[in-house]
Design a protein around this motif. Structure first.
Motif, PDB file in Angstrom:
ATOM      1  N   ASP A  77     -34.285  17.721   7.390  1.00  0.00           N
ATOM      2  CA  ASP A  77     -33.785  16.900   6.283  1.00  0.00           C
ATOM      3  C   ASP A  77     -32.267  17.028   6.164  1.00  0.00           C
ATOM      4  OD1 ASP A  77     -33.939  15.137   4.211  1.00  0.00           O
ATOM      5  OD2 ASP A  77     -34.859  16.514   2.789  1.00  0.00           O
ATOM      6  N   ASP A 118     -25.187  15.133   0.135  1.00  0.00           N
ATOM      7  CA  ASP A 118     -26.618  15.335  -0.124  1.00  0.00           C
ATOM      8  C   ASP A 118     -27.373  14.007  -0.218  1.00  0.00           C
ATOM      9  OD1 ASP A 118     -29.057  16.396  -0.698  1.00  0.00           O
ATOM     10  OD2 ASP A 118     -28.608  16.879  -2.791  1.00  0.00           O
ATOM     11  N   HIS A 119     -27.896  13.585   0.923  1.00  0.00           N
ATOM     12  CA  HIS A 119     -28.775  12.414   0.966  1.00  0.00           C
ATOM     13  C   HIS A 119     -30.198  12.860   1.315  1.00  0.00           C
ATOM     14  CE1 HIS A 119     -25.051  10.133   0.980  1.00  0.00           C
ATOM     15  NE2 HIS A 119     -24.664  10.770   2.076  1.00  0.00           N
ATOM     16  N   CYS A 120     -30.494  14.127   1.068  1.00  0.00           N
ATOM     17  CA  CYS A 120     -31.771  14.695   1.484  1.00  0.00           C
ATOM     18  C   CYS A 120     -32.927  14.067   0.707  1.00  0.00           C
ATOM     19  CB  CYS A 120     -31.772  16.207   1.293  1.00  0.00           C
ATOM     20  SG  CYS A 120     -30.636  17.078   2.381  1.00  0.00           S
ATOM     21  N   ARG A 121     -34.049  13.926   1.398  1.00  0.00           N
ATOM     22  CA  ARG A 121     -35.254  13.366   0.790  1.00  0.00           C
ATOM     23  C   ARG A 121     -36.105  14.437   0.124  1.00  0.00           C
ATOM     24  NH1 ARG A 121     -32.037   9.842   3.605  1.00  0.00           N
ATOM     25  NH2 ARG A 121     -32.846   7.724   3.422  1.00  0.00           N
ATOM     26  N   LEU A 141     -29.097  22.342   3.001  1.00  0.00           N
ATOM     27  CA  LEU A 141     -27.771  21.760   3.151  1.00  0.00           C
ATOM     28  C   LEU A 141     -26.734  22.577   2.377  1.00  0.00           C
ATOM     29  CD1 LEU A 141     -25.939  19.404   4.093  1.00  0.00           C
ATOM     30  CD2 LEU A 141     -26.585  18.208   1.994  1.00  0.00           C
ATOM     31  N   SER A 178     -30.693  15.144   9.009  1.00  0.00           N
ATOM     32  CA  SER A 178     -30.802  13.707   8.744  1.00  0.00           C
ATOM     33  C   SER A 178     -29.764  13.262   7.714  1.00  0.00           C
ATOM     34  CB  SER A 178     -32.209  13.368   8.246  1.00  0.00           C
ATOM     35  OG  SER A 178     -33.174  13.666   9.228  1.00  0.00           O
ATOM     36  N   SER A 179     -29.501  14.125   6.745  1.00  0.00           N
ATOM     37  CA  SER A 179     -28.482  13.814   5.739  1.00  0.00           C
ATOM     38  C   SER A 179     -27.106  13.750   6.385  1.00  0.00           C
ATOM     39  CB  SER A 179     -28.503  14.869   4.627  1.00  0.00           C
ATOM     40  OG  SER A 179     -27.632  14.533   3.578  1.00  0.00           O
ATOM     41  N   ASN A 198     -37.129   9.560   7.823  1.00  0.00           N
ATOM     42  CA  ASN A 198     -36.716   9.645   6.416  1.00  0.00           C
ATOM     43  C   ASN A 198     -37.779   9.096   5.473  1.00  0.00           C
ATOM     44  OD1 ASN A 198     -34.268  10.914   6.847  1.00  0.00           O
ATOM     45  ND2 ASN A 198     -33.139   8.995   7.087  1.00  0.00           N
ATOM     46  N   SER A 238     -32.178  19.783   0.487  1.00  0.00           N
ATOM     47  CA  SER A 238     -30.949  19.947  -0.304  1.00  0.00           C
ATOM     48  C   SER A 238     -30.543  21.411  -0.374  1.00  0.00           C
ATOM     49  CB  SER A 238     -31.156  19.393  -1.717  1.00  0.00           C
ATOM     50  OG  SER A 238     -31.314  17.991  -1.687  1.00  0.00           O
ATOM     51  N   GLN A 240     -26.987  10.433   8.354  1.00  0.00           N
ATOM     52  CA  GLN A 240     -26.851   9.253   7.500  1.00  0.00           C
ATOM     53  C   GLN A 240     -25.423   9.110   7.002  1.00  0.00           C
ATOM     54  OE1 GLN A 240     -29.734   8.864   4.310  1.00  0.00           O
ATOM     55  NE2 GLN A 240     -28.330   7.607   3.090  1.00  0.00           N
ATOM     56  N   HIS A 241     -24.823  10.225   6.586  1.00  0.00           N
ATOM     57  CA  HIS A 241     -23.459  10.155   6.068  1.00  0.00           C
ATOM     58  C   HIS A 241     -22.476   9.798   7.177  1.00  0.00           C
ATOM     59  CE1 HIS A 241     -20.895  10.966   2.561  1.00  0.00           C
ATOM     60  NE2 HIS A 241     -19.982  11.306   3.450  1.00  0.00           N
TER      61      HIS A 241
END
Length: 881
Positions: free
Chosen positions: A567, A307-310, A318, A570-571, A353, A315, A574-575
């Motif tokens: 989002d 969970d790197h959601c903005r 996800l 994108s998470s 992001n 979140s 990023q991971h």
């Protein structure tokens, strides 16, 4: 009534009711109509609770319990109150403990007879919509379960009011618990006659039993047609199912009744099937620690790791993808394709992001607009975010991904909504409409006039005082205001002969006289009421604004759907970029071939993670995994299952390469735990979960079995483990990872087709054991249990005893084929295995010295400490000699 106090409404007769005050009679009637609700009854600046409700909040919330006289005879009743300004913080605590609360508001005008009160809102665990009551990153979901009869199909319908989700599906009684775990409802609705079933099957869930007549098919259909504004249910795919119509109607009616208004944002229902999602039973969800660890914690889970959601919306999306992975490989591929495109456009991803950070949770804002409960600052945040949505859409429009292009089309919102919010709202409005200062200047002429009167009245008084001094020639004249007298002109008594004829005496004091003039009285009438009138007008204008926003609710929900998906993707990207994850490849056959598999959570917590391979296919369906405890068998098996789950969720995966085949379910039996509340021992839980797996597993399932059969005697456990392994490979034909310490099971490779032996490597020195965490072909030669016990700190004397027993058992096994030995029954057999004269005699003091010396950490000793230790050992050695 002869009693001096009454604790329960049940004790009040109709004759007694007449002696209560009118306000209390209102409360008693509302409580009788809603016996399952905890009633919060508005009285002035407090929400009061009475009778048993007061005692409950006293016990649960720790509120002070008082009493009041509410009858003509002076009889007292329990009472506990909450200031209206702090209601939300107490509601959170009540709802989290499973209580349903009814909010009764005052509807009349204070001071004009009996104040009418009405139940305007019901707050239950499954129908939360208020921002202060909801968790940002999880949902409050309401589920109805409808069972026509024992052994028949089950109808499920669930609604998340805060996000506009409404779904339904049919399942079986056997699959009911698994679906409940997947949906994870905050509240379950059942018919009253199914109450016992609910208590037995899901005792830890919040359950509301409704009268059976609520589950009427005709009533339910009428409710749904009214909700959707259609004449038929054909467009929604549930018209052929009485189960789904009934369950969905119950959910819609219950949700509508709790909100006290129409759910205008719920415009359709989606029918799901068992084939829509990758199957995960309740035990597998726990064992894989997707959103909670086995200890119930929310950290160090698959979700928390990814969970790197903005945004909060992202979140939640996800979490939904991870807990309900799609079974359709094409859908999962669309997501991973989008992740790949984002990874190839890192500059755009970083830009996206940054803009996502400014996006509020307008999915829930849309719901509160529909319910008429949206706060001014939520609308202001939505207004400020609308330009960002357009910028994000522009960034996505030229990316070569089908899913990202669909998302780009969903994001922009109508310009009319933006213009409406810009024109009507202040740049930074108050939090609550009751405080005023919400509507923008220039939006309404009357409001501007009232504000000017309220805000600039002080200047009028200064100017008026100056004019009156000049007109009357009284230099000491003052224009004043107080809350009792209002506005007045104050004149010293020595100057009253100069008072004009239009002055009217208002009050006489010792040294001064106070007057009022028609002009000042006119100003007073306007000024005193200006603030009250401006707030009332602002409230009216704000309510009209909400009505104007309602037609945009579906647009808002569609845009929020796009934002949340973007989002979450994108998470994933990023991971994948940070931890070198790769894109999985889907193949059309049932297989799992992974090179360099890593556990997505564990790899973040250790410095040198050892990757491993896995090759499960039609010719290698069952892997017997042997090796030491702590060697990494469970971690390895979980890593394979989580990689498959991640692939079907649309994510990249932690591996060098991954070819994932057609999988319908992931079923796991890992760990040891009892369920004392249900009267189940650890072994019984193990067997129950195993039985569930054997019933569900198919030739497309991925099965993880860890140490099956260890909770009973050796021969019983070995027999069970062998039979279970055989059933999985011969009858179920599942892809199975089977970890065990029964080395006898490694013989299955010779007797059953498609069975392969692998082991976790370890190396043992004279002093220690080194876990290599590598999966290698073939069977292990030992379990290293005693070495692990030594690492755990078992006393050395016990370790030595265990080593002696192990030596004798190994010698015995090599010399005889006698049946299982009972170490705790004195018998001829046991005495021959452990004859006392064969046990070597050792001096206890020498053993103690040896153990003490072995425990010394030389690197941690100072020279002085080393000298003292050596002196102590020498002294003990001399005493022993």
């Amino acid at each position: 009534m002869s009693d001096k106090s009454i604790a329960s409404i049940a004790n009040i007769s109709e004759q007694d009711l007449l002696s209560f005050t009118p306000a209390m009679r209102q409360f008693i009637q509302i409580k009788r109509d809603n016996p399952t609700l905890l009633i919060m009854y508005r009285m002035g600046d407090f929400y009061e609770t009475f009778f048993e409700d007061a005692e409950l909040v006293h016990r649960v919330l720790g509120l002070t319990l008082t009493s009041r006289s509410s009858t003509n005879s002076g009889t007292r009743i329990p009472m506990a109150g909450i200031p209206y300004m702090t209601l939300d913080q107490y509601l959170v605590r009540l709802v989290n403990q499973g209580f349903s609360v009814g909010i009764c508001e005052q509807l009349g005008t204070p001071g004009k007879g009996l104040m009418e009160r009405k139940l305007v809102r019901t707050i239950t665990p499954g129908t939360l919509t208020d921002e202060s009551l909801l968790n940002d990153r999880s949902e409050s979901t309401l589920l109805a379960v409808y069972i026509q009869g024992k052994g028949s199909a089950v109808g499920l319908a669930w609604m998340t009011i805060s996000s506009g989700v409404f779904k339904a599906m049919e399942t079986t009684e056997a699959g009911l618990l698994n679906e409940i775990e997947r949906i994870n409802p905050s509240e379950i609705l059942i018919a009253d006659h199914d109450r016992e079933l609910a208590e037995e099957r899901f005792p830890d869930r919040s359950v509301s039993a409704l009268p059976d007549w609520h589950f009427d098919r005709i009533r339910a259909e009428k409710t749904l047609l009214k909700q959707f504004g259609t004449s038929t249910l054909e467009p929604f795919g549930i018209a052929d199912s009485d189960l789904l119509i009934t369950a969905a109607g119950v959910v819609a009616e219950y949700a509508r009744s709790t909100q006290g208004t129409d759910l205008t944002h719920i415009t359709a229902i989606t029918r799901e099937t068992d084939n829509d999602h990758l199957g995960l039973d309740a035990a597998s969800r726990r064992n894989l620690e997707i959103v909670r660890t086995l200890r119930g914690e929310q950290t160090n889970t698959l979700f928390s790791t990814l969970d790197h959601c903005r945004t909060a919306m992202g979140s939640r999306r996800l979490a939904s993808w991870l807990t309900s992975p799609c079974r359709d490989q094409s859908e999962a591929t669309k997501r991973s394709d989008a992740v790949e495109i984002l990874l190839g456009s890192m500059e755009k991803l970083e830009n996206i992001n940054e803009f996502l950070k400014s996006i509020p949770d307008f999915e829930r804002t849309a719901t509160r607009i529909a319910l008429g409960s949206v706060k001014p600052r939520e609308l202001a945040a939505l207004r400020d975010a609308l330009p960002s949505l357009n910028v994000i859409a522009e960034n996505l429009s030229d990316l070569d991904s089908e899913l990202l292009k669909e998302t780009a089309e969903e994001l922009p919102l109508p310009e009319e909504l933006y213009q409406l919010l810009c024109a009507s709202l202040k740049k930074e409005p108050s939090t609550f409409i009751r405080d005023g200062n919400v509507i923008a200047e220039g939006f309404n002429a009357e409001l501007d006039e009232l504000r000017a009167l309220k805000n600039h009245g002080g200047q009028f008084l200064v100017d008026y005082e100056a004019r009156e001094k000049e007109r009357t020639g009284i230099p000491n004249l003052r224009v004043e205001f107080n809350s009792v007298q209002g506005y007045f002109i104050e004149v010293p008594k020595g100057q009253i002969d100069k008072v004009p004829a239009d002055y009217r005496r208002r009050q006489t004091l010792k040294n001064v006289e106070r007057y009022i003039t028609p002009e000042l009285k006119a100003f007073e009438d306007k000024a005193v009421s200006a603030e009250e009138r401006s707030k009332a007008l602002e409230k009216q204008l704000y309510e009209e604004l909400i009505l104007k926003c309602k037609p945009f609710c579906q647009d808002l929900l569609n845009s929020a759907h796009g934002v949340s998906a973007l989002d979450a993707l994108s998470s994933f990207a990023q991971h994948a970029d940070t931890y070198r994850w790769i894109k999985p490849n889907f193949v059309p056959v049932t297989s799992v071939e992974i090179k360099g598999a890593r556990h997505p959570v564990v790899e973040e917590t250790i410095e040198n993670y050892v990757p491993n391979d896995c090759d499960l296919d039609a010719q290698h369906r069952l892997h017997i995994i042997t090796g030491p405890n702590m060697g990494g068998k469970s971690t390895y098996m979980r890593s394979i299952a989580l990689i498959v789950l991640l692939a079907y969720s649309g994510s990249f995966v932690p591996a060098e390469s991954a070819d994932i085949g057609v999988i319908d379910k992931i079923l796991t039996r890992i760990g040891a735990a009892d369920d004392l509340a249900r009267g189940l021992s650890t072994f019984m839980v193990e067997m129950t979960e195993t039985a569930s797996i054997l019933r569900q597993a198919t030739d497309k399932s991925l099965v993880l079995m860890d140490e099956v059969g260890r909770g009973t005697s050796t021969f019983d456990g070995l027999s069970l483990a062998a039979a279970i392994a055989e059933d999985l490979v011969v009858n179920c034909r599942s892809l199975t990872l089977f970890a065990t310490h029964y080395f006898e099971l490694t013989q299955l490779e010779k007797t059953l087709p498609d069975v392969v032996n692998v082991h976790v490597a370890a190396a043992e020195s004279s002093k220690n054991i080194v876990f290599l965490h590598e999966i290698r072909p073939g069977a292990a030669n030992q379990s290293y249990g005693i070495a692990v016990a030594k690492l755990a700190g078992i006393p050395r004397s016990v370790i030595r005893g265990a080593q002696k027993v192990l030596l004798k058992l190994e010698e015995r096994a090599a010399q005889t084929d006698d049946k299982q030995l009972d170490l705790f029954v004195a018998s001829e057999a046991s005495s021959t295995v452990f004859p006392e004269e064969e046990l070597p005699e050792e001096d206890p003091t020498l053993l103690e010295l040896r153990d003490q010396l072995a425990d010394v950490s030389m690197d941690d000793l100072s020279p002085r400490q080393a000298w003292e230790l050596l002196a102590d050992l020498q002294k003990k050695a001399k005493e022993t000699k």
